[in-house]
Design a protein around this motif. Structure first.
Motif, PDB file in Angstrom:
ATOM      1  N   HIS A 104      32.644  32.894  47.913  1.00 55.79           N
ATOM      2  CA  HIS A 104      32.225  32.129  46.739  1.00 55.79           C
ATOM      3  C   HIS A 104      31.910  33.051  45.560  1.00 55.79           C
ATOM      4  CE1 HIS A 104      30.455  29.066  44.261  1.00 55.79           C
ATOM      5  NE2 HIS A 104      29.414  29.869  44.089  1.00 55.79           N
ATOM      6  N   ARG A 105      32.456  32.677  44.410  1.00 57.12           N
ATOM      7  CA  ARG A 105      32.186  33.366  43.148  1.00 57.12           C
ATOM      8  C   ARG A 105      32.079  32.318  42.057  1.00 57.12           C
ATOM      9  NH1 ARG A 105      32.281  38.762  43.653  1.00 57.12           N
ATOM     10  NH2 ARG A 105      32.833  39.475  41.616  1.00 57.12           N
ATOM     11  N   ALA A 106      31.188  32.569  41.121  1.00 52.49           N
ATOM     12  CA  ALA A 106      31.039  31.646  39.992  1.00 52.49           C
ATOM     13  C   ALA A 106      32.340  31.565  39.204  1.00 52.49           C
ATOM     14  CB  ALA A 106      29.902  32.124  39.082  1.00 52.49           C
ATOM     15  N   ASN A 107      32.754  30.363  38.884  1.00 55.99           N
ATOM     16  CA  ASN A 107      33.920  30.076  38.047  1.00 55.99           C
ATOM     17  C   ASN A 107      35.269  30.445  38.671  1.00 55.99           C
ATOM     18  OD1 ASN A 107      32.301  29.039  35.935  1.00 55.99           O
ATOM     19  ND2 ASN A 107      31.878  31.131  35.261  1.00 55.99           N
ATOM     20  N   VAL A 108      35.311  30.698  39.967  1.00 55.94           N
ATOM     21  CA  VAL A 108      36.567  31.059  40.633  1.00 55.94           C
ATOM     22  C   VAL A 108      36.849  30.052  41.751  1.00 55.94           C
ATOM     23  CG1 VAL A 108      37.813  32.815  41.957  1.00 55.94           C
ATOM     24  CG2 VAL A 108      36.258  33.506  40.115  1.00 55.94           C
ATOM     25  N   ALA A 109      38.069  29.524  41.747  1.00 51.71           N
ATOM     26  CA  ALA A 109      38.534  28.634  42.822  1.00 51.71           C
ATOM     27  C   ALA A 109      39.589  29.392  43.624  1.00 51.71           C
ATOM     28  CB  ALA A 109      39.142  27.368  42.236  1.00 51.71           C
ATOM     29  N   PHE A 110      39.520  29.275  44.943  1.00 54.09           N
ATOM     30  CA  PHE A 110      40.488  29.917  45.827  1.00 54.09           C
ATOM     31  C   PHE A 110      41.373  28.832  46.427  1.00 54.09           C
ATOM     32  CE2 PHE A 110      36.798  32.685  45.695  1.00 54.09           C
ATOM     33  CZ  PHE A 110      37.378  33.922  45.428  1.00 54.09           C
ATOM     34  N   ARG A 111      42.693  28.984  46.275  1.00 54.05           N
ATOM     35  CA  ARG A 111      43.630  28.014  46.817  1.00 54.05           C
ATOM     36  C   ARG A 111      44.643  28.734  47.691  1.00 54.05           C
ATOM     37  NH1 ARG A 111      40.021  25.639  45.736  1.00 54.05           N
ATOM     38  NH2 ARG A 111      39.729  23.954  44.261  1.00 54.05           N
ATOM     39  N   PRO A 112      44.834  28.254  48.925  1.00 47.43           N
ATOM     40  CA  PRO A 112      45.819  28.897  49.806  1.00 47.43           C
ATOM     41  C   PRO A 112      47.235  28.710  49.271  1.00 47.43           C
ATOM     42  CG  PRO A 112      44.970  26.885  50.807  1.00 47.43           C
ATOM     43  CD  PRO A 112      44.190  27.103  49.540  1.00 47.43           C
ATOM     44  N   ILE A 113      48.078  29.672  49.577  1.00 50.59           N
ATOM     45  CA  ILE A 113      49.497  29.567  49.233  1.00 50.59           C
ATOM     46  C   ILE A 113      50.185  29.009  50.463  1.00 50.59           C
ATOM     47  CG2 ILE A 113      51.561  30.811  48.482  1.00 50.59           C
ATOM     48  CD1 ILE A 113      49.590  32.900  47.243  1.00 50.59           C
ATOM     49  N   ARG A 114      50.850  27.878  50.312  1.00 50.29           N
ATOM     50  CA  ARG A 114      51.351  27.140  51.470  1.00 50.29           C
ATOM     51  C   ARG A 114      52.704  27.597  51.992  1.00 50.29           C
ATOM     52  NH1 ARG A 114      50.574  22.438  48.334  1.00 50.29           N
ATOM     53  NH2 ARG A 114      52.010  22.487  46.587  1.00 50.29           N
ATOM     54  N   ASP A 115      53.441  28.377  51.247  1.00 41.12           N
ATOM     55  CA  ASP A 115      54.767  28.786  51.690  1.00 41.12           C
ATOM     56  C   ASP A 115      54.687  29.698  52.911  1.00 41.12           C
ATOM     57  OD1 ASP A 115      55.839  27.322  49.604  1.00 41.12           O
ATOM     58  OD2 ASP A 115      55.920  29.045  48.252  1.00 41.12           O
ATOM     59  N   ALA A 116      55.750  29.658  53.730  1.00 42.47           N
ATOM     60  CA  ALA A 116      55.774  30.424  54.986  1.00 42.47           C
ATOM     61  C   ALA A 116      55.594  31.918  54.757  1.00 42.47           C
ATOM     62  CB  ALA A 116      57.076  30.156  55.735  1.00 42.47           C
ATOM     63  N   ASN A 117      56.122  32.459  53.681  1.00 38.94           N
ATOM     64  CA  ASN A 117      56.006  33.896  53.446  1.00 38.94           C
ATOM     65  C   ASN A 117      54.680  34.277  52.788  1.00 38.94           C
ATOM     66  OD1 ASN A 117      56.528  32.889  50.897  1.00 38.94           O
ATOM     67  ND2 ASN A 117      58.144  34.369  50.423  1.00 38.94           N
ATOM     68  N   ALA A 118      53.691  33.398  52.873  1.00 39.79           N
ATOM     69  CA  ALA A 118      52.363  33.686  52.341  1.00 39.79           C
ATOM     70  C   ALA A 118      51.425  34.215  53.415  1.00 39.79           C
ATOM     71  CB  ALA A 118      51.766  32.443  51.693  1.00 39.79           C
ATOM     72  N   MET A 119      51.960  34.538  54.574  1.00 38.25           N
ATOM     73  CA  MET A 119      51.166  35.145  55.639  1.00 38.25           C
ATOM     74  C   MET A 119      51.448  36.647  55.638  1.00 38.25           C
ATOM     75  SD  MET A 119      49.564  32.598  57.003  1.00 38.25           S
ATOM     76  CE  MET A 119      48.929  33.207  58.553  1.00 38.25           C
ATOM     77  N   ILE A 120      50.393  37.445  55.796  1.00 43.11           N
ATOM     78  CA  ILE A 120      50.589  38.887  55.898  1.00 43.11           C
ATOM     79  C   ILE A 120      49.955  39.379  57.195  1.00 43.11           C
ATOM     80  CG2 ILE A 120      50.704  39.253  53.414  1.00 43.11           C
ATOM     81  CD1 ILE A 120      47.864  40.426  53.627  1.00 43.11           C
ATOM     82  N   ALA A 121      50.530  40.422  57.723  1.00 48.10           N
ATOM     83  CA  ALA A 121      50.018  41.004  58.956  1.00 48.10           C
ATOM     84  C   ALA A 121      48.874  41.961  58.633  1.00 48.10           C
ATOM     85  CB  ALA A 121      51.131  41.751  59.685  1.00 48.10           C
ATOM     86  N   ILE A 122      47.795  41.835  59.387  1.00 43.78           N
ATOM     87  CA  ILE A 122      46.700  42.792  59.325  1.00 43.78           C
ATOM     88  C   ILE A 122      46.966  43.762  60.471  1.00 43.78           C
ATOM     89  CG2 ILE A 122      44.208  43.131  59.442  1.00 43.78           C
ATOM     90  CD1 ILE A 122      45.223  41.459  57.001  1.00 43.78           C
ATOM     91  N   GLU A 123      47.116  45.032  60.133  1.00 43.05           N
ATOM     92  CA  GLU A 123      47.548  46.014  61.118  1.00 43.05           C
ATOM     93  C   GLU A 123      46.602  47.198  61.190  1.00 43.05           C
ATOM     94  OE1 GLU A 123      51.386  46.824  59.404  1.00 43.05           O
ATOM     95  OE2 GLU A 123      52.346  45.427  60.796  1.00 43.05           O
TER      96      GLU A 123
END
Length: 172
Positions: A104-123
């Motif tokens: 949470h941050r003041a004045n900031v909205a977070f919206r997920p990106i729904r496309d399949a290539n919006a996933m990244i690997a944490i390695e």
């Protein structure tokens, strides 16, 4: 990877730990902040601001790979993630980050990106010759927790493992 020894080249081990969804951070008053999720075309329509360090273009290149042929406007700034989110909160643009970094941050909205290539690997990445027992224990700990939380609390369509873990923690 090359060490300080000019003749020495080390093999790197890379292991995927989990995948995480990318989200767009935008000003709360922006029209797209009312959407439950965005696609890359909507993200590309935003004035984007990204972090860079000493001219590093990895984040920019990752964005280009995902938006494909879409035109987009992007400025890069050598600032911290917190400073970048402050810029978003001031209405200076939108940015992209991992869902686990979207607190949470003041004045900031977070919206997920729904496309399949919006996933990244944490390695995890380390030199193959490294036999550090602490690293092995840490990686085992992470694997167990990711497996435990993602099986006990299935991840919804737009949720990262870190969010599932937080949800599980909140439930007790």
């Amino acid at each position: 990877m090359v060490s300080g020894n000019p003749g020495a080249v080390h093999t790197i081990v890379q292991q995927k730990l989990w995948e995480e969804r990318l989200v767009t951070a935008l000003h709360v008053d922006h029209a797209l902040a009312n959407q439950p999720a965005l696609d890359w075309a909507q993200v590309a329509s935003l004035p984007l601001i990204l972090r860079n360090a000493q001219g590093e273009l990895a984040v920019y290149r990752a964005l280009v790979a995902r938006v494909g042929n879409l035109d987009f406007s992007c400025e890069q700034h050598p600032v911290s993630r917190d400073a970048l989110l402050e810029m978003v909160g001031m209405g200076l643009g939108a940015t992209i980050l991992c869902e686990s970094a979207s607190r949470h941050r003041a004045n900031v909205a977070f919206r997920p990106i729904r496309d399949a290539n919006a996933m990244i690997a944490i390695e995890a990445v380390w030199p193959k010759a490294d036999r550090n027992p602490l690293r092995h224990r840490l990686l085992n700990f992470i694997r167990k927790h990711v497996a435990r939380f993602t099986s006990a609390y299935p991840i919804n369509e737009f949720e990262a493992p870190s969010t599932a873990m937080a949800r599980a923690r909140d439930r007790g």
